[in-house]
Design a protein around this motif. Sequence first.
Motif, PDB file in Angstrom:
ATOM      1  N   ALA A 390       6.547  -6.985  -7.251  1.00  0.00           N
ATOM      2  CA  ALA A 390       6.804  -5.697  -7.505  1.00  0.00           C
ATOM      3  C   ALA A 390       7.958  -5.869  -8.842  1.00  0.00           C
ATOM      4  O   ALA A 390       8.659  -6.862  -8.884  1.00  0.00           O
ATOM      5  N   ASP A 391       7.527  -5.129  -9.887  1.00  0.00           N
ATOM      6  CA  ASP A 391       8.181  -5.281 -11.008  1.00  0.00           C
ATOM      7  C   ASP A 391       9.406  -4.230 -10.951  1.00  0.00           C
ATOM      8  O   ASP A 391       8.970  -3.056 -10.562  1.00  0.00           O
ATOM      9  N   THR A 392      10.559  -4.816 -11.014  1.00  0.00           N
ATOM     10  CA  THR A 392      11.800  -3.937 -10.928  1.00  0.00           C
ATOM     11  C   THR A 392      12.568  -4.099 -12.167  1.00  0.00           C
ATOM     12  O   THR A 392      12.459  -5.016 -12.963  1.00  0.00           O
ATOM     13  N   PRO A 393      13.476  -3.231 -12.381  1.00  0.00           N
ATOM     14  CA  PRO A 393      14.306  -3.371 -13.475  1.00  0.00           C
ATOM     15  C   PRO A 393      15.002  -4.460 -13.853  1.00  0.00           C
ATOM     16  O   PRO A 393      15.430  -5.064 -14.859  1.00  0.00           O
ATOM     17  N   ASN A 394      15.480  -5.245 -12.447  1.00  0.00           N
ATOM     18  CA  ASN A 394      16.258  -6.557 -12.662  1.00  0.00           C
ATOM     19  C   ASN A 394      15.178  -7.592 -12.763  1.00  0.00           C
ATOM     20  O   ASN A 394      15.860  -8.651 -12.889  1.00  0.00           O
ATOM     21  N   GLY A 395      13.868  -7.377 -12.650  1.00  0.00           N
ATOM     22  CA  GLY A 395      13.058  -8.668 -12.741  1.00  0.00           C
ATOM     23  C   GLY A 395      11.992  -8.568 -11.677  1.00  0.00           C
ATOM     24  O   GLY A 395      12.081  -7.587 -10.653  1.00  0.00           O
ATOM     25  N   LEU A 396      11.237  -9.771 -11.349  1.00  0.00           N
ATOM     26  CA  LEU A 396      10.107  -9.756 -10.481  1.00  0.00           C
ATOM     27  C   LEU A 396      10.567  -9.867  -9.240  1.00  0.00           C
ATOM     28  O   LEU A 396      11.546 -10.862  -8.883  1.00  0.00           O
ATOM     29  N   MET A 397      10.172  -9.228  -8.194  1.00  0.00           N
ATOM     30  CA  MET A 397      10.400  -9.500  -6.717  1.00  0.00           C
ATOM     31  C   MET A 397       9.110  -9.354  -5.696  1.00  0.00           C
ATOM     32  O   MET A 397       8.295  -9.002  -6.159  1.00  0.00           O
ATOM     33  N   VAL A 398       9.389 -10.348  -4.664  1.00  0.00           N
ATOM     34  CA  VAL A 398       8.123 -10.313  -3.765  1.00  0.00           C
ATOM     35  C   VAL A 398       8.477  -9.729  -2.825  1.00  0.00           C
ATOM     36  O   VAL A 398       8.525 -10.621  -1.617  1.00  0.00           O
ATOM     37  N   PRO A 399       8.349  -8.564  -2.283  1.00  0.00           N
ATOM     38  CA  PRO A 399       8.782  -8.097  -0.888  1.00  0.00           C
ATOM     39  C   PRO A 399       7.590  -8.538   0.087  1.00  0.00           C
ATOM     40  O   PRO A 399       6.398  -8.753  -0.452  1.00  0.00           O
ATOM     41  N   VAL A 400       7.627  -8.638   1.439  1.00  0.00           N
ATOM     42  CA  VAL A 400       6.731  -9.047   2.124  1.00  0.00           C
ATOM     43  C   VAL A 400       6.467  -8.223   3.408  1.00  0.00           C
ATOM     44  O   VAL A 400       7.455  -7.288   3.730  1.00  0.00           O
ATOM     45  N   ILE A 401       5.123  -7.947   3.440  1.00  0.00           N
ATOM     46  CA  ILE A 401       4.547  -6.851   4.466  1.00  0.00           C
ATOM     47  C   ILE A 401       4.255  -7.857   5.607  1.00  0.00           C
ATOM     48  O   ILE A 401       3.434  -8.727   5.700  1.00  0.00           O
ATOM     49  N   ARG A 402       5.129  -7.787   6.625  1.00  0.00           N
ATOM     50  CA  ARG A 402       4.719  -8.576   7.885  1.00  0.00           C
ATOM     51  C   ARG A 402       3.781  -8.133   8.877  1.00  0.00           C
ATOM     52  O   ARG A 402       3.601  -6.857   8.930  1.00  0.00           O
ATOM     53  N   ASP A 403       3.167  -8.956   9.423  1.00  0.00           N
ATOM     54  CA  ASP A 403       1.918  -8.734  10.341  1.00  0.00           C
ATOM     55  C   ASP A 403       1.062  -7.739   9.973  1.00  0.00           C
ATOM     56  O   ASP A 403       0.818  -6.794  10.500  1.00  0.00           O
ATOM     57  N   ALA A 404       0.555  -8.027   8.627  1.00  0.00           N
ATOM     58  CA  ALA A 404      -0.193  -7.042   7.787  1.00  0.00           C
ATOM     59  C   ALA A 404      -1.381  -6.659   8.762  1.00  0.00           C
ATOM     60  O   ALA A 404      -2.183  -5.772   8.779  1.00  0.00           O
ATOM     61  N   ASP A 405      -1.652  -7.903   9.502  1.00  0.00           N
ATOM     62  CA  ASP A 405      -3.083  -8.026  10.281  1.00  0.00           C
ATOM     63  C   ASP A 405      -3.152  -6.748  11.466  1.00  0.00           C
ATOM     64  O   ASP A 405      -4.071  -6.298  11.782  1.00  0.00           O
ATOM     65  N   LYS A 406      -1.841  -6.383  11.784  1.00  0.00           N
ATOM     66  CA  LYS A 406      -1.596  -5.374  12.917  1.00  0.00           C
ATOM     67  C   LYS A 406      -1.337  -4.157  12.458  1.00  0.00           C
ATOM     68  O   LYS A 406      -1.189  -3.001  13.337  1.00  0.00           O
ATOM     69  N   LYS A 407      -1.341  -3.738  11.220  1.00  0.00           N
ATOM     70  CA  LYS A 407      -1.111  -2.640  10.710  1.00  0.00           C
ATOM     71  C   LYS A 407      -1.963  -1.814   9.896  1.00  0.00           C
ATOM     72  O   LYS A 407      -3.152  -2.595   9.046  1.00  0.00           O
ATOM     73  N   SER A 408      -2.006  -0.526   9.851  1.00  0.00           N
ATOM     74  CA  SER A 408      -3.283   0.198   9.157  1.00  0.00           C
ATOM     75  C   SER A 408      -2.738   0.130   7.762  1.00  0.00           C
ATOM     76  O   SER A 408      -1.902   0.057   7.278  1.00  0.00           O
ATOM     77  N   VAL A 409      -3.886   0.858   6.989  1.00  0.00           N
ATOM     78  CA  VAL A 409      -3.925   0.883   5.644  1.00  0.00           C
ATOM     79  C   VAL A 409      -2.767   1.713   5.472  1.00  0.00           C
ATOM     80  O   VAL A 409      -1.817   1.653   4.369  1.00  0.00           O
ATOM     81  N   PRO A 410      -2.551   3.053   5.921  1.00  0.00           N
ATOM     82  CA  PRO A 410      -1.718   4.072   5.706  1.00  0.00           C
ATOM     83  C   PRO A 410      -0.130   3.463   6.109  1.00  0.00           C
ATOM     84  O   PRO A 410       0.707   3.724   5.225  1.00  0.00           O
TER      85      PRO A 410
END
Length: 521
Positions: A390-410
């Motif tokens: 994610a491009d942020t005003p403070n610089g690059l950050m990498v948030p994590v979506i946990r257990d993406a296999d268990k979540k729907s696209v929305p």
Amino acid sequence: MSGLIDIKVPDIGDFKDVPVIEIFVKPGDKVKAEDALVALESDKATMEVPSPREGVVKSVVVKVGDKVSEGAVIVQFEGAGAEQADARPVVSAPPSPVSAPAGVAEVRVPDIGDFKDVPVIEIFVKPGDSVKAEDPLIALESDKATMEVPAPLAGVVRQIKVKTGDKVSEGSIILSLATGASPVQADVSPASPPAVSPATAAAAAVVGAFDEKSFALAYASPAVRKLARELSADLGKIRGSGNHGRILREDVEAFIKGGAEPAKPQAAAPGGSGVGGIDLLPWPKVDFAKFGPVERKELGRIKKISAANLHRNWVVIPHVTTHDEADITDLEQFRVQMNKELEKSGVKLSLLPFMVKAAVATLQKFPEFNASLDGDTLVYKNYWHIGFAADTPNGLMVPVIRDADKKSVPEIAKEMNALAQLAREGKIKPDQMQGGTFSISSLGGIGGIYFTPIINAPEVAIMGVCKGFWKQHSPDGKTASWRLTLPLSLSWDHRVIDGAAAARFNVYFANVLADLRRVLF
Ligand code: CAO
């Protein structure tokens, strides 16, 4: 008796007219015997000239760049006493800790503070081993710290006088070392300092604070090493501003204050020990203001952190990037359709959540891409936590979506928006950026075609995506149609992944994006 004591360059072998490259003292300084006074650098070696005695510096007779030979006065001490004293040179090693017959040095436990009767927990050498100055000899472990005792000078181990479990204190003999005819050894005299030198004492550092190997490889004089130990500054992380990238006292001090430049991947050393035998050049120091107006702005905290991580990952991981394309014409239609349907829910789908789902399906098919190296072991993870740049005003950050296999696209889209928002506002928590198993870096909202994303260690691969573009596809060479095409750039760690696997990963990922029904298989 004049009250001034001349300290002269001692016998430095065949070296003549050797440039002074560093001066460690100034008038008024109190120095102890063995404190380094100046450093000399010939084309073959760096030598420190330690003080032969205690004293107060009256004047420094030489300056950096002066060329000196044996007998040249370098410093004058105040006070009564002998009229002159020859220093003893130390060639890339701390002062000798020995009181032994010529050719054999007894290495003793240095000053280890208040510790007494400390058990030896590891012996790193055996008789016959050649050691360099600063190579670790043994490790001691008290109830408070683990300490390594490094070799005070180069030599060949003759006899080890301790065994694992023995309890030792300052002054205990560890081993004997055949030192050969080095200038250090040749200068050992009955008037030598006590068995334990200050430099060696300082070198008994708490293990774990530094990467000892990179500390040992760093190009710095014994005095600078000593200072670094005292200040707990990891020499391996410091960029030297001296000749050939030599780390100077000021570099260590600047590093401690937080203003130093990070180290190059491999500390440059004299004599062509850089990459491919060619010395790595020091970072160019340019007075930009000489060429036009400038403005200086210190990097922000996030940029500094991500810079250090990116630099390490780029240097340590053997990256290869494989490019491919995905036909996302149908996916795009589906996305537009779903966005209409979801309009009232407030969730807006970009391509990225679909890519997260496609990544999970592909990672499940190719588990080594969802793994991490732990030494010689590959750790396969049975969870799929997908990071996104994610491009942020403070610089690059990498948030994590946990257990993406268990979540729907929305669900992924919603969480992604929330995390990106937190990141942009500087409110994201460290644990929301941890535990990722694979990352996606999407520049699709901006542009570009291909790029080389840097792997987010300890992950072993990252998918870079740029802007989809319309391109004519001809499956049979006769007919053609315009298809929305997504450029993919997969960077992978060649220690773990081979090119064929990477190509298959891309093909599968592209196929899943082309037809999301494949995630069901
Ligand atoms: N091709 C074509 N269009 C794309 C696209 C792609 N690959 N990816 C996104 N788009 C479109 C989106 O669909 C959206 O269009 P609409 O508004 O018409 O729906 C628009 O571009 C903007 O998307 P976005 O960038 O806001 O959303 P995203 O989900 O794609 O990305 C986020 C979210 C947080 C990843 C993004 O805002 C971001 O920060 N990107 C930069 C990542 C980065 O810096 N990577 C480099 C790391 S190395 O330094």
